[in-house]
Design a protein around this motif. Structure first.
Motif, PDB file in Angstrom:
ATOM      1  N   ILE A  81       0.864  -1.184   0.000  1.00  0.00           N
ATOM      2  CA  ILE A  81       0.000   0.000   0.000  1.00  0.00           C
ATOM      3  C   ILE A  81       0.896   1.228   0.000  1.00  0.00           C
ATOM      4  CG2 ILE A  81      -1.823   1.233   1.219  1.00  0.00           C
ATOM      5  CD1 ILE A  81      -2.567  -1.431   2.565  1.00  0.00           C
ATOM      6  N   CYS A  82       0.709   2.097  -0.988  1.00  0.00           N
ATOM      7  CA  CYS A  82       1.569   3.271  -1.152  1.00  0.00           C
ATOM      8  C   CYS A  82       0.822   4.531  -0.739  1.00  0.00           C
ATOM      9  CB  CYS A  82       2.032   3.387  -2.602  1.00  0.00           C
ATOM     10  SG  CYS A  82       3.079   4.821  -2.915  1.00  0.00           S
ATOM     11  N   THR A  83       1.360   5.240   0.260  1.00  0.00           N
ATOM     12  CA  THR A  83       0.764   6.504   0.709  1.00  0.00           C
ATOM     13  C   THR A  83       1.833   7.585   0.834  1.00  0.00           C
ATOM     14  OG1 THR A  83       1.017   5.954   3.054  1.00  0.00           O
ATOM     15  CG2 THR A  83      -1.029   5.260   1.988  1.00  0.00           C
ATOM     16  N   VAL A  84       2.850   7.532  -0.014  1.00  0.00           N
ATOM     17  CA  VAL A  84       3.976   8.455   0.122  1.00  0.00           C
ATOM     18  C   VAL A  84       3.591   9.862  -0.331  1.00  0.00           C
ATOM     19  CG1 VAL A  84       5.623   6.592  -0.248  1.00  0.00           C
ATOM     20  CG2 VAL A  84       4.892   7.992  -2.186  1.00  0.00           C
ATOM     21  N   GLN A  85       4.283  10.850   0.225  1.00  0.00           N
ATOM     22  CA  GLN A  85       4.217  12.224  -0.274  1.00  0.00           C
ATOM     23  C   GLN A  85       5.645  12.700  -0.458  1.00  0.00           C
ATOM     24  OE1 GLN A  85       2.320  15.196   2.166  1.00  0.00           O
ATOM     25  NE2 GLN A  85       2.537  16.792   0.620  1.00  0.00           N
ATOM     26  N   VAL A  86       6.109  12.694  -1.687  1.00  0.00           N
ATOM     27  CA  VAL A  86       7.497  13.028  -1.974  1.00  0.00           C
ATOM     28  C   VAL A  86       7.682  14.545  -1.900  1.00  0.00           C
ATOM     29  CG1 VAL A  86       9.358  12.869  -3.659  1.00  0.00           C
ATOM     30  CG2 VAL A  86       7.705  10.994  -3.437  1.00  0.00           C
ATOM     31  N   GLY A  87       8.608  14.966  -1.087  1.00  0.00           N
ATOM     32  CA  GLY A  87       8.870  16.393  -0.930  1.00  0.00           C
ATOM     33  C   GLY A  87       8.136  17.024   0.223  1.00  0.00           C
ATOM     34  N   GLY A  88       7.099  16.341   0.733  1.00  0.00           N
ATOM     35  CA  GLY A  88       6.375  16.840   1.892  1.00  0.00           C
ATOM     36  C   GLY A  88       5.741  18.198   1.670  1.00  0.00           C
ATOM     37  N   TYR A  89       5.268  18.771   2.782  1.00  0.00           N
ATOM     38  CA  TYR A  89       4.691  20.112   2.717  1.00  0.00           C
ATOM     39  C   TYR A  89       5.782  21.133   2.401  1.00  0.00           C
ATOM     40  CZ  TYR A  89       2.732  24.540   4.343  1.00  0.00           C
ATOM     41  OH  TYR A  89       2.329  25.846   4.427  1.00  0.00           O
ATOM     42  N   LYS A  90       6.889  21.024   3.135  1.00  0.00           N
ATOM     43  CA  LYS A  90       8.060  21.837   2.847  1.00  0.00           C
ATOM     44  C   LYS A  90       9.205  20.897   2.519  1.00  0.00           C
ATOM     45  CE  LYS A  90       6.970  25.866   5.746  1.00  0.00           C
ATOM     46  NZ  LYS A  90       7.424  26.702   6.886  1.00  0.00           N
ATOM     47  N   PRO A  91       9.869  21.102   1.397  1.00  0.00           N
ATOM     48  CA  PRO A  91       9.701  22.224   0.470  1.00  0.00           C
ATOM     49  C   PRO A  91       8.703  21.993  -0.657  1.00  0.00           C
ATOM     50  CG  PRO A  91      11.631  20.979  -0.139  1.00  0.00           C
ATOM     51  CD  PRO A  91      11.072  20.301   1.084  1.00  0.00           C
ATOM     52  N   GLY A  92       8.288  20.713  -0.881  1.00  0.00           N
ATOM     53  CA  GLY A  92       7.553  20.366  -2.095  1.00  0.00           C
ATOM     54  C   GLY A  92       6.308  21.186  -2.357  1.00  0.00           C
ATOM     55  N   THR A  93       5.320  21.066  -1.472  1.00  0.00           N
ATOM     56  CA  THR A  93       4.043  21.738  -1.702  1.00  0.00           C
ATOM     57  C   THR A  93       4.193  23.255  -1.704  1.00  0.00           C
ATOM     58  OG1 THR A  93       2.826  19.889  -0.737  1.00  0.00           O
ATOM     59  CG2 THR A  93       1.705  22.020  -0.813  1.00  0.00           C
ATOM     60  N   VAL A  94       5.029  23.771  -0.830  1.00  0.00           N
ATOM     61  CA  VAL A  94       5.223  25.227  -0.764  1.00  0.00           C
ATOM     62  C   VAL A  94       5.772  25.748  -2.093  1.00  0.00           C
ATOM     63  CG1 VAL A  94       6.536  27.068   0.345  1.00  0.00           C
ATOM     64  CG2 VAL A  94       5.474  25.277   1.734  1.00  0.00           C
ATOM     65  N   ILE A  95       6.730  25.040  -2.667  1.00  0.00           N
ATOM     66  CA  ILE A  95       7.258  25.436  -3.983  1.00  0.00           C
ATOM     67  C   ILE A  95       6.148  25.418  -5.024  1.00  0.00           C
ATOM     68  CG2 ILE A  95       8.775  24.731  -5.876  1.00  0.00           C
ATOM     69  CD1 ILE A  95      10.743  23.703  -3.778  1.00  0.00           C
ATOM     70  N   ASP A  96       5.328  24.362  -4.995  1.00  0.00           N
ATOM     71  CA  ASP A  96       4.258  24.215  -5.982  1.00  0.00           C
ATOM     72  C   ASP A  96       3.282  25.387  -5.966  1.00  0.00           C
ATOM     73  OD1 ASP A  96       5.319  21.786  -6.690  1.00  0.00           O
ATOM     74  OD2 ASP A  96       3.855  20.590  -5.582  1.00  0.00           O
ATOM     75  N   PHE A  97       3.120  26.018  -4.810  1.00  0.00           N
ATOM     76  CA  PHE A  97       2.168  27.125  -4.694  1.00  0.00           C
ATOM     77  C   PHE A  97       2.835  28.492  -4.840  1.00  0.00           C
ATOM     78  CE2 PHE A  97      -0.707  23.931  -3.316  1.00  0.00           C
ATOM     79  CZ  PHE A  97      -1.990  24.468  -3.390  1.00  0.00           C
TER      80      PHE A  97
END
Length: 725
Positions: A81-97
């Motif tokens: 079962i895969c539930t990974v979030q690569v990059g996490g909230y910081k820095p990944g998601t923050v960069i995306d926004f």
């Protein structure tokens, strides 16, 4: 040996808690081995303690293990079962926004489509494909990957194309929305049935029934109910398409071009929550200590809730016990939805039993729904292509195809934004290198882009002036590569229309520094006058060099007797103008009819509607230009000199075209004014037509009788008009 179920990304402990408790509440699965894996040791420790407390609370015999080694976690597992979030909230998601916001591009969730979804996929696909490869190599022979990681469709498509192991993408939008619709319609959920199909987060309720009756009228009645304001975006989409979509309004608003970019009033009208995902992440992070205490059980022990509606545990149970169930899964489109592309990741009903996941054939979606899905699939396919091939150009292509981004940003801003996002991801190690592209384009270096360009340019004026039987030319070599190159070239002169030459080629070796352009003067013997035409052929034995020829067409000769010399100009293969040139009483009588349906004046002659005339007595004599500028409505025409001043004594006449759109100009020019001798028996001329709009359906452009954009500066390309004295 007990059943091994591996959870990768177990540090997502809230979701992991639900999955683990769901699995262990099935008696047949209660003695399974649960292997937890995460890259964060602290989170993994919390997850392991939490899982052990769930086992204790349920009183089951399951075994819990934990590891930081992904491959060992997968080894021997029957389910991953895969539930990974690569990059996490910081820095990944923050960069995306943050970077898109600098360009004026707003997002709500940014995890499935749009620029946020594209870059989340680019950093996730390499990881999920490594998980899939581990499954193929060390997992149980019939291991099934259950993927919960977004962007769902992109991740599953990548696994399908790159590794091809058995897998299914799981989401809770169908379960959640079906219960939500039942509540909004005032119906008991146990009496509601439905059929859903499409793609993840954009699947549609093709049927929504209550005791076998179509219940959609109850949903449409809500549109006119005073005070009803639930799911405004989704109900608006239902109003327009006729069907209700599975994923929430905050998601849906950024998958289509109808809401966010239309400004504050529309955003407020439809309650579109800009930056919603950032707020959710920050709220979760802000309450982590409390959540951690609750997960670890505290002094009162851990609370285990009844089984959730997540499909994961039901799939495992059905497969292990041969209990038939229907779930909605994201799977490759193998003859499932007829009007969506083969191989695309689609969300359809699936039967699950001991035979595994068995998707069912849906048939044809209503065309408007298929069109909406296709707009998202375009982005998904290009993103996966970029991730699997490492071709940077497809990152730009994916984002430019995104319906939301395309309504907000012009192409140059999309390119710049993507460059900033790539650089930001690479700085923090979330993206590797991509194959370079020609700067500011969507074309890869690999191919035409990284080839040297070798061009030959003939100095026709010098060649004509010296009259020594020698061609004076220049070889220009452009090297776009990051390293120096020596170009091996061969140059020969041939008659126009032939590739054969009686002379051996001139062999050249030209060293070109990295990223530079080198110009090398050359001479070639050639005894034929340019007016008879010739071809300079530049070739290279290397396929890494793109070579170009230089052609001088044989001079066209027209007779001006009788009705005059007739000529025609074409633009992109279509007739654009026709006219005649007569000689009478030592004057040139010129007429031209131009098919220009949008006469546009301009201070710069070649930017508006213009007719340009050029006359010369011979190849070596000066050129006299005349610029005829029509005014809108074909009511007036002005004749200007090269100094952009009116020609004294000339009175051109203009009338609307007799053949439809456009205009017709007539002008009489004395020989002396055109620079032609009174005793001449011929003259050289060229004519240009600058057309703003050709006819009723074609864009305009610039065309000439000589066939060259610069022929007005070179009498060798002029047409000869002969006439009797």
């Amino acid at each position: 040996m007990s059943l091994k179920i591996t959870l990768i990304g177990a540090g997502s402990v809230v979701f992991a808690k639900n999955l683990i408790s769901d699995v262990l509440q099935f008696a047949e699965l209660s003695d399974a081995t649960l292997c937890l894996m995460d890259i964060d040791p602290a989170r993994l420790k919390v997850a392991k303690v939490m899982a052990e407390r769930i086992v204790a609370a349920l009183g089951v015999k399951a075994t819990v293990t934990a590891t930081l080694d992904r491959r060992e976690a997968v080894r021997g597992a029957r389910y991953v079962i895969c539930t990974v979030q690569v990059g996490g909230y910081k820095p990944g998601t923050v960069i995306d926004f943050e970077i898109p916001r600098k360009y004026g591009l707003l997002q709500t969730i940014g995890d499935t489509l749009g620029v946020g979804g594209v870059f989340r996929a680019l950093r996730t696909i390499p990881v999920i494909n490594r998980i899939a490869q581990d499954i193929a190599e060390v997992g149980a022979p019939d291991c099934l990957l259950l993927n919960y990681t977004n962007p769902m469709a992109m991740n599953c498509t990548a696994v399908h194309r790159a590794v091809g192991i058995p897998h299914v993408g799981l989401c809770h939008s169908v379960q959640g929305t079906s219960q939500q619709l039942a509540t909004l319609a005032g119906l008991p959920f146990e009496d509601v049935t439905y059929k859903v199909a499409g793609i993840n987060h954009m699947a549609f309720f093709l049927k929504f029934e209550y005791k076998g009756q179509d219940a959609y009228p109850l949903l449409f009645a809500l549109l006119d109910k005073p005070g009803f304001n639930a799911e405004k975006v989704r109900f608006e989409m239902m109003r327009r398409t006729g069907y209700f979509v599975t994923e929430s309004s905050e998601h849906q608003s950024e998958y289509v071009p109808y809401f966010i970019h239309h400004g504050k009033k529309v955003i407020e009208r439809f309650d579109v929550p800009i930056d919603e995902y950032l707020r959710r992440c920050e709220a979760i992070i802000g309450t982590w200590e409390k959540t951690e205490a609750e997960l670890l059980g505290g002094k009162d022990g851990i609370v285990v809730h009844p089984q959730s509606h997540e499909y994961g545990s039901y799939i495992i149970h059905s497969r292990e016990t041969d209990t038939p169930r229907v779930i909605y899964g994201n799977v490759p489109n193998r003859n499932l939805i007829d009007n969506l592309p083969a191989g695309a990741c689609v969300e359809v009903p699936c039967l699950v039993d001991a035979q595994g996941i068995q998707p069912t054939h849906v048939g044809t979606l209503p065309p408007q729904l298929a069109a909406l899905c296709q707009s998202n699939i375009n982005v998904q396919d290009l993103t996966v292509e970029a991730a699997l091939t490492g071709k940077r150009e497809h990152i730009y292509h994916a984002v430019m195809m995104d319906p939301h981004t395309a309504t907000v940003l012009p192409l140059d801003k999309i390119w710049a934004m993507c460059d900033d996002l790539i650089e930001a991801h690479q700085k923090v190690g979330l993206l590797g290198d991509f194959a370079p592209v020609i700067p500011h384009t969507g074309r890869a270096w690999a191919g035409t882009g990284d080839r040297l360009i070798a061009d030959i340019r003939l100095d026709e004026k010098a060649t004509s002036r010296k009259k020594d039987g020698t061609l004076h030319a220049e070889v220009v070599v452009i090297n776009p590569r990051p390293k120096a190159v020596t170009a091996s070239l061969e140059l020969r002169a041939t008659p126009y229309g032939s590739r054969l030459s009686s002379r051996p080629p001139l062999k050249l070796k030209i060293a070109v520094p990295a990223g530079k352009t080198v110009r090398k003067p050359v001479t070639l013997p050639h005894g034929t006058p340019l007016s008879q035409g010739l071809a300079l052929r530049l070739e290279s034995p290397s396929s890494d060099i793109l070579t170009k020829d230089y052609l001088v067409r044989p001079r066209t000769v027209l007779q001006a007797g009788g009705e005059g010399a007739r000529f025609e100009l074409k633009l992109a293969g279509f007739p654009a103008a026709e006219g005649t040139l007569k000689v009478k009483n030592r004057s040139i009588h010129f007429r031209i009819a131009v098919d220009d349906s949008k006469i546009t004046p301009s201070a710069v002659t070649w930017e508006g509607s213009t007719v340009e005339l050029f006359f010369a007595a011979s190849d070596s004599d000066p050129i006299t230009p005349f610029f005829l500028l029509p005014q809108p409505g074909a009511k007036k025409v002005t004749c200007l000199s090269s100094a952009r001043k009116p020609f004294p004594g000339l009175a051109p006449r203009i009338t609307p075209s007799r053949k439809g759109a456009g205009y017709e100009i007539e002008i009489e020019i004395p020989f002396a004014t055109a620079g032609i001798s009174s005793t001449a028996e011929s003259l050289l001329f060229d004519v240009y037509a600058n057309v703003t709009a050709l006819g009723d359906a074609h864009s305009g452009g610039r065309t000439s009788l000589g066939g060259h954009f610069d022929s007005h500066a070179n009498p060798n390309h002029f047409t000869r008009v002969e006439f009797a004295r």
